[in-house]
Design a protein around this motif. Structure first.
Motif, mmCIF file in Angstrom:
data_model
loop_
_atom_site.group_PDB
_atom_site.id
_atom_site.type_symbol
_atom_site.label_atom_id
_atom_site.label_comp_id
_atom_site.label_asym_id
_atom_site.label_seq_id
_atom_site.Cartn_x
_atom_site.Cartn_y
_atom_site.Cartn_z
ATOM 1 N N ALA B 217 68.033 73.605 -35.340
ATOM 2 C CA ALA B 217 67.333 73.264 -34.098
ATOM 3 C C ALA B 217 67.596 71.815 -33.771
ATOM 4 N N SER B 218 67.545 71.480 -32.491
ATOM 5 C CA SER B 218 67.667 70.079 -32.108
ATOM 6 C C SER B 218 66.942 69.855 -30.796
ATOM 7 N N GLY B 219 66.582 68.607 -30.538
ATOM 8 C CA GLY B 219 65.876 68.299 -29.304
ATOM 9 C C GLY B 219 65.070 67.028 -29.463
ATOM 10 N N GLU B 223 59.754 68.182 -28.055
ATOM 11 C CA GLU B 223 60.193 69.577 -27.994
ATOM 12 C C GLU B 223 60.026 70.276 -29.342
ATOM 13 N N LEU B 224 60.522 69.601 -30.398
ATOM 14 C CA LEU B 224 60.448 70.236 -31.714
ATOM 15 C C LEU B 224 59.003 70.316 -32.195
ATOM 16 N N ALA B 226 56.498 70.851 -30.412
ATOM 17 C CA ALA B 226 55.789 71.900 -29.688
ATOM 18 C C ALA B 226 56.066 73.283 -30.275
ATOM 19 N N ASP B 227 57.143 73.384 -31.048
ATOM 20 C CA ASP B 227 57.503 74.677 -31.633
ATOM 21 C C ASP B 227 56.620 74.952 -32.847
ATOM 22 N N ASP B 228 55.877 76.072 -32.821
ATOM 23 C CA ASP B 228 54.901 76.346 -33.866
ATOM 24 C C ASP B 228 55.496 76.439 -35.267
ATOM 25 N N THR B 229 56.581 77.231 -35.386
ATOM 26 C CA THR B 229 57.133 77.423 -36.733
ATOM 27 C C THR B 229 57.663 76.109 -37.304
ATOM 28 N N ILE B 230 58.300 75.327 -36.450
ATOM 29 C CA ILE B 230 58.832 74.046 -36.919
ATOM 30 C C ILE B 230 57.693 73.122 -37.312
ATOM 31 N N ARG B 231 56.661 73.119 -36.468
ATOM 32 C CA ARG B 231 55.542 72.225 -36.754
ATOM 33 C C ARG B 231 54.912 72.577 -38.093
ATOM 34 N N LYS B 232 54.741 73.863 -38.338
ATOM 35 C CA LYS B 232 54.115 74.290 -39.593
ATOM 36 C C LYS B 232 55.005 73.949 -40.787
#
Lengths: 308, 237
Positions: B217-219, B223-224, B226-232
């Motif tokens: 993933a990149s951004g 942006e990153l 805000a992404d649930d799976t990435i945040r977790k």
């Protein structure tokens, strides 16, 4: 007192030769962690070339400088051609390679110059004896507190101190020295700051072999000849000197070499009833054993301590 | 303007491939953060860019291909790395560590000395300890020294390999402030790899996510984040 001084200075002179060889061992060890088993034989090859230059009529002073250049090239070439490619595969293999170099060089000496002691009139040598760098007639001495100190011993000691000082300046005040210390300390980081570690190691091997060559020539001057087994014992004492001083400390190599020379001479001189010439080696090694029990990394070696 | 660009960058150790073809970009003036867990290939990415390990693919720096360049040529070109685990020269003094950082420079000793004094002002604790062996410094001080040493080569791009490793959160914060300041005041571009996402993401212009040798993933940080799976997975909330 006079006798003590005489024995002390003679011991220092003998120890100076071990110190020169030990310096070479330490310089290589610091750079790569390798013990160069061929250090003594590299020195011997260069010493033979000094004999050869003498045969061609080159004065000893210039012959020694040329011999040191031969040593430098021999050391640098060994690093580039043999040590570098092999150390990538296995560091232990390098040790075996240096043992191979030991045998190869000794064989080469014999193949080129024969198995006799040189110079030898029977072998057609033009020189009467191996030239000494320093005055070595029986009456070349001066008196201090009643002790007869030979100029030869005095000059040999002075020589090793000068070499030590030159190396100190090289290590601490030149860019090459900084690079050598950086590579010894952390070779990955040395690469990351843009040091060409392979060039630095080539120089280290060259410098080590050049200093060894000087040690060989001085020793051949003492024994007045050169032969194939000249450096065997010297190499063992030099390894002991490096161990005693600490394998990563150039200053330690000098102190270690001088100490071994002095201990041997004093022990052989004062306790010749039960130590004598035969056993003086043993006394030196007992002292080393005692030191290493108390300080495993040698007198001046650094035990790796780092805060994290 | 693009400063550094990799395309299909592959690298590994012997038979083991660690990087399976990654494409990243660092633009001039950016702080780019690459996040990844242990073993994702963060250090390998850094070492491959610096040229201290075998690598395939394309690495472009200032429009020139550098994937075949030697480490010293890469440093001379203006890329300096702060290696993982600090990587100082522990037996050398603090000042000698920094002088070693200027090894590739061809300008006068006086201007190297001037830079030394400049960075001593930025890192006053290093100035206090200039004659001390680097190995005797605390972890945070050694990390500062590793950065100062990298700066001594006058880089345009600083590669930072997990600077927070083994440091207390407060020290890490201080360190990241220094990096931000260098970016703002000196125009230094930064590529920073981290496991510790929280602090690093605050200062990132852009973020890459590295998983087992691939960019997944990149951004922008927002942006990153805000992404649930990435945040977790990376931010832990």
């Amino acid at each position: 007192m006079a006798l003590f001084l005489q024995r002390l200075v003679d011991g220092l002179a003998e120890g100076s030769i071990y110190a020169l060889l030990a310096l070479g061992l330490v310089i290589i060890y610091r750079g790569t962690g390798h013990l160069n088993f061929a250090q003594g034989e590299m020195a011997l090859f260069s010493t033979y070339t000094v004999y050869q230059f003498g045969e061609w009529g080159v004065p000893i002073g210039i012959a020694v400088l040329l011999g040191m250049c031969v040593g430098f090239v021999l050391g640098a070439a060994t690093e580039v051609v043999l040590v570098r490619p092999i150390s990538k595969k296995s560091p232990f293999a390098v040790f075996i390679v240096t043992i191979g170099m030991f045998q190869l060089l000794n064989w080469l000496d014999g193949a080129i110059w024969g198995g006799q002691q040189l110079p030898s009139t029977a072998m057609g040598s033009k020189q009467v004896k191996f030239p000494s760098l320093f005055p070595s007639n029986p009456d070349d001495y001066f008196t201090v507190f009643g002790a007869a100190i030979t100029w030869r011993s005095f000059c040999i000691l002075a020589l090793v101190l000068v070499i030590g000082a030159v190396l100190y300046l090289l290590f601490n005040y030149t860019k090459l020295g900084l690079a050598m210390r950086a590579v010894a300390s952390n070779s990955e980081s040395a690469k990351l700051v843009g040091i060409r570690t392979s060039t630095v190691l080539m120089f280290s091997w060259g410098i080590a072999a050049a200093i060894g060559a000087l040690g060989g020539v001085v020793f051949a001057g003492l024994t007045t000849n050169v032969n194939q087994s000249l450096m065997f014992q010297v190499f063992i004492y030099a390894s002991a000197a490096a161990t005693l001083g600490g394998f990563d400390s150039p200053g330690g190599a000098v102190v270690g070499g001088l100490s071994i020379g002095v201990i041997q001479n004093l022990a052989a001189g004062y306790a010749d009833e039960w130590v004598g010439q035969e056993m003086k080696v043993g006394v030196a090694f007992l002292v080393i054993l005692a030191v290493l029990l108390l300080r495993p990394s040698g007198l001046f070696g650094t035990s790796k301590v780092e805060r994290v | 303007m693009t400063l550094l660009r990799t395309q299909g960058l592959t690298a590994g150790y012997g038979p083991l491939t660690v990087l399976e073809g990654i494409d990243i970009e660092v633009n001039e003036g950016e702080i780019v953060v690459m996040l990844g867990a242990n073993g994702a290939g963060k250090t390998t990415t850094m070492r491959a860019i610096s040229g201290v390990m075998p690598r395939q693919g394309i690495i472009e720096y200032e429009g020139r291909a550098i994937q075949k360049a030697s480490p010293d040529a890469i440093v001379r070109g203006g890329i300096a790395q702060v290696p993982q685990g600090r990587g100082t020269f522990p037996e050398l003094s603090v000042a000698d560590n920094m002088r070693a950082g200027a090894y590739v420079r061809r300008d006068s000793a006086a201007s190297v000395q001037a830079d030394l004094e400049k960075w001593f002002e930025v890192f006053p604790r290093l100035a206090e300890r200039h004659a001390q062996r680097a190995g005797s410094l605390s972890g945070g001080e050694q990390q500062m020294l590793a950065i100062a040493r990298a700066l001594m080569s006058r880089p345009k791009l600083l590669l930072c390999d997990e600077p927070s490793m083994g440091l207390a959160p407060l020290i890490t914060q201080e360190l990241f402030h220094v990096i931000e300041r260098l970016n703002r005041d000196e125009g230094l571009s930064v590529l920073l790899v981290e496991q510790n996402a929280n602090l690093a993401m605050h200062m990132a212009s852009r973020v890459y996510l590295l998983e087992t040798g691939r960019i997944v993933a990149s951004g922008s940080a927002a942006e990153l984040g805000a992404d649930d799976t990435i945040r977790k997975a990376y931010l832990g909330f």
